[in-house]
Design a protein around this motif. Structure first.
Motif, PDB file in Angstrom:
ATOM      1  N   GLN A  59       0.818  -1.210   0.000  1.00  6.38           N
ATOM      2  CA  GLN A  59       0.000   0.000   0.000  1.00  6.38           C
ATOM      3  C   GLN A  59       0.854   1.264   0.000  1.00  6.38           C
ATOM      4  OE1 GLN A  59      -3.234  -1.642  -0.759  1.00  6.38           O
ATOM      5  NE2 GLN A  59      -3.583   0.415   0.042  1.00  6.38           N
ATOM      6  N   ASN A  67      -6.664   9.789  -0.763  1.00  9.78           N
ATOM      7  CA  ASN A  67      -5.949   8.529  -0.673  1.00  9.78           C
ATOM      8  C   ASN A  67      -6.898   7.436  -0.180  1.00  9.78           C
ATOM      9  OD1 ASN A  67      -3.677   6.666  -0.342  1.00  9.78           O
ATOM     10  ND2 ASN A  67      -3.964   7.022   1.836  1.00  9.78           N
ATOM     11  N   THR A  68      -7.801   7.767   0.747  1.00  5.58           N
ATOM     12  CA  THR A  68      -8.794   6.810   1.232  1.00  5.58           C
ATOM     13  C   THR A  68      -9.717   6.393   0.104  1.00  5.58           C
ATOM     14  OG1 THR A  68      -8.754   8.026   3.316  1.00  5.58           O
ATOM     15  CG2 THR A  68     -10.494   6.424   3.044  1.00  5.58           C
ATOM     16  N   SER A 111      -7.490   4.183  -2.419  1.00  9.34           N
ATOM     17  CA  SER A 111      -6.804   2.977  -1.949  1.00  9.34           C
ATOM     18  C   SER A 111      -7.678   2.061  -1.105  1.00  9.34           C
ATOM     19  CB  SER A 111      -5.573   3.374  -1.128  1.00  9.34           C
ATOM     20  OG  SER A 111      -5.947   4.035   0.064  1.00  9.34           O
ATOM     21  N   LEU A 112      -8.734   2.591  -0.499  1.00  9.53           N
ATOM     22  CA  LEU A 112      -9.560   1.762   0.367  1.00  9.53           C
ATOM     23  C   LEU A 112     -10.848   1.335  -0.307  1.00  9.53           C
ATOM     24  CD1 LEU A 112     -10.066   0.522   3.138  1.00  9.53           C
ATOM     25  CD2 LEU A 112     -11.012   2.704   3.889  1.00  9.53           C
ATOM     26  N   ALA A 118     -10.065   0.820  -4.891  1.00  9.93           N
ATOM     27  CA  ALA A 118      -8.730   0.423  -5.349  1.00  9.93           C
ATOM     28  C   ALA A 118      -8.850  -0.470  -6.584  1.00  9.93           C
ATOM     29  CB  ALA A 118      -8.008  -0.319  -4.231  1.00  9.93           C
ATOM     30  N   ASN A 155      -8.711  -4.486  -6.036  1.00 12.44           N
ATOM     31  CA  ASN A 155      -9.634  -5.128  -5.106  1.00 12.44           C
ATOM     32  C   ASN A 155      -9.968  -6.552  -5.535  1.00 12.44           C
ATOM     33  OD1 ASN A 155      -9.972  -3.270  -3.055  1.00 12.44           O
ATOM     34  ND2 ASN A 155     -11.591  -2.155  -4.113  1.00 12.44           N
ATOM     35  N   ILE A 196      -6.638  -7.471   4.470  1.00 11.23           N
ATOM     36  CA  ILE A 196      -6.691  -6.471   3.399  1.00 11.23           C
ATOM     37  C   ILE A 196      -7.221  -5.152   3.948  1.00 11.23           C
ATOM     38  CG2 ILE A 196      -7.693  -5.898   1.156  1.00 11.23           C
ATOM     39  CD1 ILE A 196      -7.901  -8.898   0.591  1.00 11.23           C
ATOM     40  N   ARG A 210      -5.071  -1.527   4.532  1.00  8.46           N
ATOM     41  CA  ARG A 210      -5.481  -0.284   3.883  1.00  8.46           C
ATOM     42  C   ARG A 210      -5.831   0.787   4.907  1.00  8.46           C
ATOM     43  NH1 ARG A 210      -8.728  -2.738  -1.362  1.00  8.46           N
ATOM     44  NH2 ARG A 210      -6.818  -3.363  -2.430  1.00  8.46           N
ATOM     45  N   SER A 213      -2.538   2.190   6.123  1.00  5.64           N
ATOM     46  CA  SER A 213      -1.915   3.119   5.172  1.00  5.64           C
ATOM     47  C   SER A 213      -2.595   4.484   5.235  1.00  5.64           C
ATOM     48  CB  SER A 213      -1.973   2.549   3.751  1.00  5.64           C
ATOM     49  OG  SER A 213      -3.306   2.514   3.264  1.00  5.64           O
ATOM     50  N   CYS A 235     -12.185   8.083   6.551  1.00  2.94           N
ATOM     51  CA  CYS A 235     -13.019   6.947   6.156  1.00  2.94           C
ATOM     52  C   CYS A 235     -14.423   7.412   5.767  1.00  2.94           C
ATOM     53  CB  CYS A 235     -13.102   5.936   7.293  1.00  2.94           C
ATOM     54  SG  CYS A 235     -11.555   5.070   7.625  1.00  2.94           S
TER      55      CYS A 235
END
Length: 532
Positions: free
Chosen positions: A9, A90-91, A94-95, A98, A101, A114, A118, A121, A171
């Motif tokens: 990540q 970035n959330t 990448s979360l 992504a 996935n 996983i 994430r 990171s 988040c």
């Protein structure tokens, strides 16, 4: 496994520092070190220095009136804002959405690993951004106030709690951004609008920062009492930095509880979020009459769609579209005060005000240079344009017309607003409108000529020709120099030439230069395009 996933990540986030996508190979170690050092200088030197100065400015006055908690509240809120803004995108990428996935979920890897990797990171990125504010704030505070075990523990705990708050906000906001992006058909406009809002907010607070800080210091006690009366949780939040045991316990319990609920909610919905995709509608054929367009219209629409499909293209080469009308409105609202100040500064040379206003409008309109990277943006698909049954000049003319259309209309609006506020002759009023339009034509011709002479067709990311192309640099700086010269030269000849005569000559010369470049482009279009 968790360590490997976390490393993956973080490598994805800083991938450009280690991997050269253009050459499809790993960067040399020395190059990677240089990139990392530059990043450290930017984060620690520039941002860290800026927030250190802010902390130094407000810490002493607030501590002197017993408002230590207000200092930590303010710096903590700034830290949360920077951390959430720095990690929310970035959330999002990448979360929630992504690209790998499906690949990771198809492997024999526990889903919790996983998700945890994430989240870690995102947490580390948020911690990095928030610490840029909090670490200087703590150092400045500890220099001004004697350090005890309680204040040291409170400062460290406050930094950790802020990092958890940033993670929770990242988040939540990342989930919101992901959900909205899945519903949008054209994300480029939304990205451009959001970016403009943030840019506007940044400059608003930048120019008001000194006044706001002075007002805060002068009325610190009053603001502190207001927070105690209507926002008591912020008082508890600030007391954590002072090392208050009760505040530390309450704040820790609340933040940890909210974080636990967030983690629980994500663990229950992670699979649904990670495997979500854009909503697609079944195509239904509906008979409709096709609208016939000329070749010029079709090519112009193609260029406009290319421009509107890229937020990077719009933001880097079309800022004038937004700024020109805004300046026009500001001139109508604040023009009397602004122009009056300029007249006082100019004194006996106030007659040159129409010239300066024209030069200013030209300078702002030079921020539009869409034609400069338009040839390079054809990239490896240039052969498609070459294979069409159109002439080379028709292809280039569409790129030229795109910039003229998107620049001349906002420029005209701004010029009309400026002309309304100016007190000058009717001839000068007309020239205030005509002169910037002539500059727009000249600017578009220069941009297209530079774009076809300095193309970059071998790019892997469109941001390269848009921001790093030599044609863009020549068009932008060339326009700036020319616009500045339009205003500067008049000061040297103002004693022998009236503003109206000077503006007429400047408009004529600018239009003549544009016509010369236009003739060269039209006569040599086929040769220049064939050499690409």
């Amino acid at each position: 496994m968790l360590k490997t996933l976390l490393k993956k990540q973080m490598m994805e986030i800083f991938r450009s520092y280690f991997y050269d996508s253009k050459k499809n190979r790993k960067r040399p170690r020395i190059t990677t070190m240089v990139y990392i050092c530059l990043y450290a200088v930017l984060m620690l030197g520039v941002l860290g220095g800026m927030f250190s100065f802010l902390a130094f400015t407000i810490c002493g006055p607030l501590v002197s009136v017993g408002m230590n908690w207000l200092y930590f509240t303010l710096m903590g809120l700034i830290s949360i804002l920077l951390g959430a803004f720095g990690s929310v995108f970035n959330t999002y990428s990448s979360l929630y959405l992504a690209k790998d996935n499906d690949l990771l979920l198809s492997m024999p890897i526990p889903v919790r690993h996983i998700m945890t990797a994430r989240l870690l990171s995102v947490y580390l990125m948020g911690l990095m951004y928030s610490a840029i504010v909090m670490v200087p704030a703590l150092i400045v505070y500890w220099v001004n106030v004697p350090v005890s075990a309680a204040t040291a523990l409170g400062g460290i705990l406050l930094t950790l709690l802020i990092s958890l708050i940033v993670l929770i906000l990242s988040c939540a906001l990342g989930w919101l951004v992901a959900k909205i992006s899945l519903k949008l058909k054209n994300r480029s406009f939304i990205t451009a609008i959001i970016s403009l809002v943030f840019i506007g907010a940044y400059y608003f607070f930048y120019f008001r920062a000194q006044q706001m800080i002075s007002d805060l210091i002068a009325n610190a006690v009053l603001y502190g009492q207001s927070i105690l009366g209507s926002a008591y949780p912020l008082y508890v939040f600030g007391r954590v930095g002072e090392g208050d045991a009760a505040a530390m316990g309450i704040a820790s319990a609340v933040v940890i509880a909210v974080f636990a609920l967030t983690a629980f909610a994500m663990s229950k919905s992670f699979l649904k979020i990670a495997t979500s995709s854009c909503n697609t509608r079944k195509a239904v054929y509906r008979e409709a009459r096709a609208q016939k367009l000329s070749v010029s219209q079709a090519l112009l629409i193609k260029e406009l769609k290319r421009f509107s499909s890229s937020s990077a293209y719009m933001l880097n080469c079309g800022m004038g579209i937004f700024i020109l009308p805004v300046c026009g409105v500001l001139i109508l609202i604040k023009g009397g005060e602004f122009l009056g100040t300029i007249v006082q500064v100019l004194g006996d040379m106030q007659g040159c005000l129409p010239v300066l206003i024209c030069a200013g409008i030209c300078l702002i309109s030079s921020m539009n240079n869409m034609a400069a990277p338009s040839v390079s943006l054809e990239g490896k698909s240039l052969w498609i344009a070459k294979s069409l049954p159109i002439s080379a000049w028709q292809m280039l003319r569409a790129k030229l017309l795109m910039q003229l259309l998107l620049t001349a209309i906002p420029t005209l609006l701004c010029s009309i607003c400026a002309s309304v506020m100016l007190e000058c002759t009717a001839f000068e009023h007309a020239l205030v409108i005509v002169m910037p339009i002539a500059f727009n034509i000249f600017s578009a011709c220069i941009a297209l000529f530079a774009g076809i002479k300095l193309p970059n067709l071998n790019w892997t990311n469109e941001i390269v020709p848009i921001k790093q192309g030599g044609s863009v640099a020549i068009a932008l700086f060339g326009d700036w120099i020319y616009a500045a010269a339009l205003g500067g030269i008049y000061f040297a000849v103002s004693k022998v030439i009236s503003p109206a005569i000077y503006m007429m000559l400047a408009t004529t010369i600018t239009a003549a230069l544009a016509l010369i470049i236009l003739i060269v482009l039209k006569r040599n279009a086929a040769k220049m395009v064939s050499e690409l």
